[in-house]
Design a protein around this motif. Sequence first.
Motif, PDB file in Angstrom:
ATOM      1  N   VAL A 268      51.208  49.027  38.686  1.00 22.50           N
ATOM      2  CA  VAL A 268      50.365  47.971  39.244  1.00 22.50           C
ATOM      3  C   VAL A 268      49.751  47.141  38.124  1.00 22.50           C
ATOM      4  CG1 VAL A 268      48.283  47.501  40.592  1.00 22.50           C
ATOM      5  CG2 VAL A 268      49.896  49.237  41.374  1.00 22.50           C
ATOM      6  N   GLU A 269      49.331  47.822  37.053  1.00 20.74           N
ATOM      7  CA  GLU A 269      48.758  47.090  35.907  1.00 20.74           C
ATOM      8  C   GLU A 269      49.792  46.146  35.295  1.00 20.74           C
ATOM      9  OE1 GLU A 269      45.322  50.235  34.482  1.00 20.74           O
ATOM     10  OE2 GLU A 269      47.358  50.460  33.738  1.00 20.74           O
ATOM     11  N   TRP A 270      51.010  46.635  35.215  1.00 23.96           N
ATOM     12  CA  TRP A 270      52.077  45.793  34.676  1.00 23.96           C
ATOM     13  C   TRP A 270      52.301  44.576  35.586  1.00 23.96           C
ATOM     14  CZ3 TRP A 270      56.976  44.324  36.446  1.00 23.96           C
ATOM     15  CH2 TRP A 270      57.798  43.704  35.490  1.00 23.96           C
ATOM     16  N   LEU A 271      52.294  44.820  36.921  1.00 26.13           N
ATOM     17  CA  LEU A 271      52.485  43.717  37.875  1.00 26.13           C
ATOM     18  C   LEU A 271      51.360  42.691  37.784  1.00 26.13           C
ATOM     19  CD1 LEU A 271      53.786  45.413  41.165  1.00 26.13           C
ATOM     20  CD2 LEU A 271      54.896  43.566  39.889  1.00 26.13           C
ATOM     21  N   VAL A 272      50.136  43.184  37.654  1.00 24.99           N
ATOM     22  CA  VAL A 272      48.993  42.268  37.563  1.00 24.99           C
ATOM     23  C   VAL A 272      49.120  41.395  36.315  1.00 24.99           C
ATOM     24  CG1 VAL A 272      46.498  42.176  37.124  1.00 24.99           C
ATOM     25  CG2 VAL A 272      47.391  43.630  38.966  1.00 24.99           C
ATOM     26  N   ALA A 273      49.514  42.027  35.201  1.00 20.85           N
ATOM     27  CA  ALA A 273      49.699  41.244  33.970  1.00 20.85           C
ATOM     28  C   ALA A 273      50.782  40.191  34.164  1.00 20.85           C
ATOM     29  CB  ALA A 273      50.053  42.179  32.810  1.00 20.85           C
ATOM     30  N   LYS A 274      51.863  40.581  34.805  1.00 21.24           N
ATOM     31  CA  LYS A 274      52.953  39.632  35.063  1.00 21.24           C
ATOM     32  C   LYS A 274      52.487  38.488  35.964  1.00 21.24           C
ATOM     33  CE  LYS A 274      56.863  39.980  33.772  1.00 21.24           C
ATOM     34  NZ  LYS A 274      57.375  39.489  32.470  1.00 21.24           N
ATOM     35  N   LEU A 275      51.727  38.846  37.009  1.00 28.86           N
ATOM     36  CA  LEU A 275      51.247  37.823  37.946  1.00 28.86           C
ATOM     37  C   LEU A 275      50.373  36.805  37.229  1.00 28.86           C
ATOM     38  CD1 LEU A 275      50.387  39.980  41.084  1.00 28.86           C
ATOM     39  CD2 LEU A 275      52.057  38.119  40.987  1.00 28.86           C
ATOM     40  N   LYS A 276      49.533  37.308  36.315  1.00 28.16           N
ATOM     41  CA  LYS A 276      48.637  36.387  35.598  1.00 28.16           C
ATOM     42  C   LYS A 276      49.407  35.487  34.636  1.00 28.16           C
ATOM     43  CE  LYS A 276      44.028  38.042  36.077  1.00 28.16           C
ATOM     44  NZ  LYS A 276      42.756  38.382  35.407  1.00 28.16           N
ATOM     45  N   GLU A 277      50.517  36.034  34.117  1.00 24.98           N
ATOM     46  CA  GLU A 277      51.380  35.211  33.249  1.00 24.98           C
ATOM     47  C   GLU A 277      52.134  34.173  34.059  1.00 24.98           C
ATOM     48  OE1 GLU A 277      54.377  37.517  31.225  1.00 24.98           O
ATOM     49  OE2 GLU A 277      52.843  38.787  30.330  1.00 24.98           O
ATOM     50  N   GLY A 278      52.479  34.556  35.264  1.00 26.12           N
ATOM     51  CA  GLY A 278      53.332  33.705  36.096  1.00 26.12           C
ATOM     52  C   GLY A 278      54.738  34.276  36.150  1.00 26.12           C
TER      53      GLY A 278
ATOM     54  N   PRO B 141      39.012  39.563  37.656  1.00 25.67           N
ATOM     55  CA  PRO B 141      39.244  40.602  36.661  1.00 25.67           C
ATOM     56  C   PRO B 141      40.431  41.494  37.049  1.00 25.67           C
ATOM     57  CG  PRO B 141      36.981  40.668  37.492  1.00 25.67           C
ATOM     58  CD  PRO B 141      37.727  39.687  38.325  1.00 25.67           C
ATOM     59  N   ASN B 142      41.154  41.960  36.049  1.00 24.11           N
ATOM     60  CA  ASN B 142      42.335  42.793  36.336  1.00 24.11           C
ATOM     61  C   ASN B 142      41.995  44.018  37.183  1.00 24.11           C
ATOM     62  OD1 ASN B 142      43.523  40.945  34.680  1.00 24.11           O
ATOM     63  ND2 ASN B 142      44.746  42.478  33.571  1.00 24.11           N
ATOM     64  N   TYR B 143      40.838  44.654  36.895  1.00 21.65           N
ATOM     65  CA  TYR B 143      40.560  45.898  37.614  1.00 21.65           C
ATOM     66  C   TYR B 143      40.380  45.657  39.116  1.00 21.65           C
ATOM     67  CZ  TYR B 143      35.533  44.917  37.985  1.00 21.65           C
ATOM     68  OH  TYR B 143      34.330  44.371  38.314  1.00 21.65           O
ATOM     69  N   VAL B 144      39.878  44.459  39.467  1.00 23.96           N
ATOM     70  CA  VAL B 144      39.722  44.119  40.886  1.00 23.96           C
ATOM     71  C   VAL B 144      41.096  43.973  41.542  1.00 23.96           C
ATOM     72  CG1 VAL B 144      38.947  42.319  42.493  1.00 23.96           C
ATOM     73  CG2 VAL B 144      37.482  43.024  40.600  1.00 23.96           C
ATOM     74  N   LEU B 145      41.986  43.299  40.827  1.00 26.23           N
ATOM     75  CA  LEU B 145      43.336  43.093  41.364  1.00 26.23           C
ATOM     76  C   LEU B 145      44.090  44.414  41.473  1.00 26.23           C
ATOM     77  CD1 LEU B 145      44.183  39.872  39.324  1.00 26.23           C
ATOM     78  CD2 LEU B 145      43.580  39.992  41.744  1.00 26.23           C
TER      79      LEU B 145
ATOM     80  N   PRO C 239      47.584  46.052  52.653  1.00 23.50           N
ATOM     81  CA  PRO C 239      47.786  47.505  52.679  1.00 23.50           C
ATOM     82  C   PRO C 239      47.638  48.136  51.298  1.00 23.50           C
ATOM     83  CG  PRO C 239      49.909  46.425  52.662  1.00 23.50           C
ATOM     84  CD  PRO C 239      48.865  45.321  52.672  1.00 23.50           C
ATOM     85  N   ALA C 240      47.361  49.433  51.269  1.00 22.33           N
ATOM     86  CA  ALA C 240      47.298  50.178  50.016  1.00 22.33           C
ATOM     87  C   ALA C 240      48.705  50.525  49.556  1.00 22.33           C
ATOM     88  CB  ALA C 240      46.491  51.458  50.229  1.00 22.33           C
ATOM     89  N   TRP C 241      48.986  50.255  48.280  1.00 17.76           N
ATOM     90  CA  TRP C 241      50.318  50.555  47.746  1.00 17.76           C
ATOM     91  C   TRP C 241      50.333  51.864  46.960  1.00 17.76           C
ATOM     92  CZ3 TRP C 241      54.694  47.761  48.953  1.00 17.76           C
ATOM     93  CH2 TRP C 241      54.473  46.605  49.706  1.00 17.76           C
ATOM     94  N   ASP C 242      49.171  52.498  46.880  1.00 18.31           N
ATOM     95  CA  ASP C 242      49.072  53.798  46.233  1.00 18.31           C
ATOM     96  C   ASP C 242      50.041  54.756  46.937  1.00 18.31           C
ATOM     97  OD1 ASP C 242      48.103  55.739  44.554  1.00 18.31           O
ATOM     98  OD2 ASP C 242      46.481  56.326  45.911  1.00 18.31           O
ATOM     99  N   GLY C 243      50.812  55.483  46.156  1.00 15.41           N
ATOM    100  CA  GLY C 243      51.799  56.366  46.770  1.00 15.41           C
ATOM    101  C   GLY C 243      53.192  55.755  46.684  1.00 15.41           C
TER     102      GLY C 243
ATOM    103  N   GLY D 171      42.787  47.374  41.785  1.00 12.62           N
ATOM    104  CA  GLY D 171      42.175  48.136  42.886  1.00 12.62           C
ATOM    105  C   GLY D 171      42.634  47.625  44.245  1.00 12.62           C
ATOM    106  N   THR D 172      42.710  46.304  44.374  1.00 15.37           N
ATOM    107  CA  THR D 172      43.148  45.709  45.651  1.00 15.37           C
ATOM    108  C   THR D 172      44.573  46.139  45.997  1.00 15.37           C
ATOM    109  OG1 THR D 172      41.713  43.800  45.340  1.00 15.37           O
ATOM    110  CG2 THR D 172      43.560  43.515  46.846  1.00 15.37           C
TER     111      THR D 172
END
Lengths: 398, 133
Positions: free
Chosen positions: B121-131, B92-96, B110-114, B98-99
Amino acid sequence: MKKLLMGFVASTMLSTSLLSGCATSSSSIETVATGDLGVIIERATGSVRVVEHSTETQLYKIDGLGDLSHASIVFSRDEKFAYVFGRDGGLTKLDILNGKIDKRILQAGNSIGGAISQDGRLVAVSNYEPGGVKVFDSDTLDLVADIPAKGSNGVQSKVVGLVDAPGNKFVFSLYESDEIWVADLTHASKPEITKYKDIGHQPYDALITPDGRYYIAGLFGEDGMALLDLWYPEKGIRHILENYGRGSKKLPVYKMPHLEGWAVAGDYAFVPAVGHNDVIVIDKKSWQQIATIPVHGQPIFVMARPDGRYIWVNFAFPNNDTLQVIDTESKAIIKTLKPGKAVLHMEFTPRGDNVWVSVRDEDQVQVYDTGSFEKLETLTVEKPSGIFFTNRAHKIGL
Amino acid sequence: MIKRINKKTILSISFLLSLLLNPVLAHSENDSSENDSSENESSENESSQTPSAERQETLIHLLKQDCGSCHGMTLKGGLGPALLPEALADKPNYVLVGTILYGRETLAMPAWDGILNKSEVEWLVAKLKEGIE
């Protein structure tokens, strides 16, 4: 450029006599030597540059080496061939004299580094997927031995920190199994393996001292390092620096330090801390930590100039635009340089007069005088990462 | 950073998609309402903050080069796992998200927060899932 032409002419003339009297005026063929050559990885384009460090010139660009992110190189003992270990499991044997690929194989799905044996006849590759070590004939790249890294916990582990050791041995660590293995390849096709268990949690990289005696693995999952004395392998693993970092919280680690090389000055060794903005100083006799040097960021490479007087340090993201130089006597930072975005690697010329620095996001390799810190030269290289000079051919562990 | 009151309109899913798929439109939308809500606020509009075209380029560079330190420049994995679409499909996106934001200490993530904010991060996760190209 001169050598580029010479190399080309020399190799061409070997195969044909048509050129006689054409490019070269007399019958003499100028010999090209490899003692001052090097190879620079272009990580994003799957290519390398062959360079000459006496004149700071580029001789060749060689393409077609696959995924070279985190690629590394060892050299044949005649310094004619470079073995390039690619991330995608590619093992490429480059003829650096003639600037071309001699042989290339895909030996695994995902690999991290390699080593060449003491006798120069074997090249070993450490693999993540499938986890293990494969050993090849350095001449033909034919497979000689396959060592799957299945630890006592049943996990086929990623292999890190692979180095060569005296006695035609290879030593390496198992990331998910917390083990160190010593493979004796005296009989190459039947490796004899000694396994050390519970060496500490998550070894992430390792080094061997230049005399080939001590193998030291850095641990990500706990404080300290694991030490194996190869003169007395029966004594097993000893934990050192156990108290380092106790009680203080680790910073996020955006990039694992590299333990390649060994920064030694007199009785002291300098190593990068994991998750702390420090360089740790160890007394080589007692293996106790004797000092901590706060630095600009989390160190990646901590490298001694060959004479041991200065230590050069680069850093992990997001502090990777900086280099610092530490005086090994006073343990003070005597110079901070800002070469540009993403300083990934440094390589000293064999006697340490210059250091070559790869600056990935600037597409540059910069050459500095290590005495005056003056920038002597800037070479344009696409997304450079590792820089490897041929004098590594004659050093244990490199 | 100028704060402005945004249009109250809740963006429809299709419009969201068009934002993600059309960088030009996304960019112009950003120009008019870039700082609609604060980064930490979990308003419904947060996910509409598609990073600017320039920032997208920086994020992809960071992904390939710096995440690539562990996950491989082509994201096929290294010390860290592969980040290819097939590897992420069942997560699920929220897991990714959060990770990436908060890290996974035992797995060396490592945590990328900050360094990255949530919408990035949400945009990156969407991109990663698209490829990623």
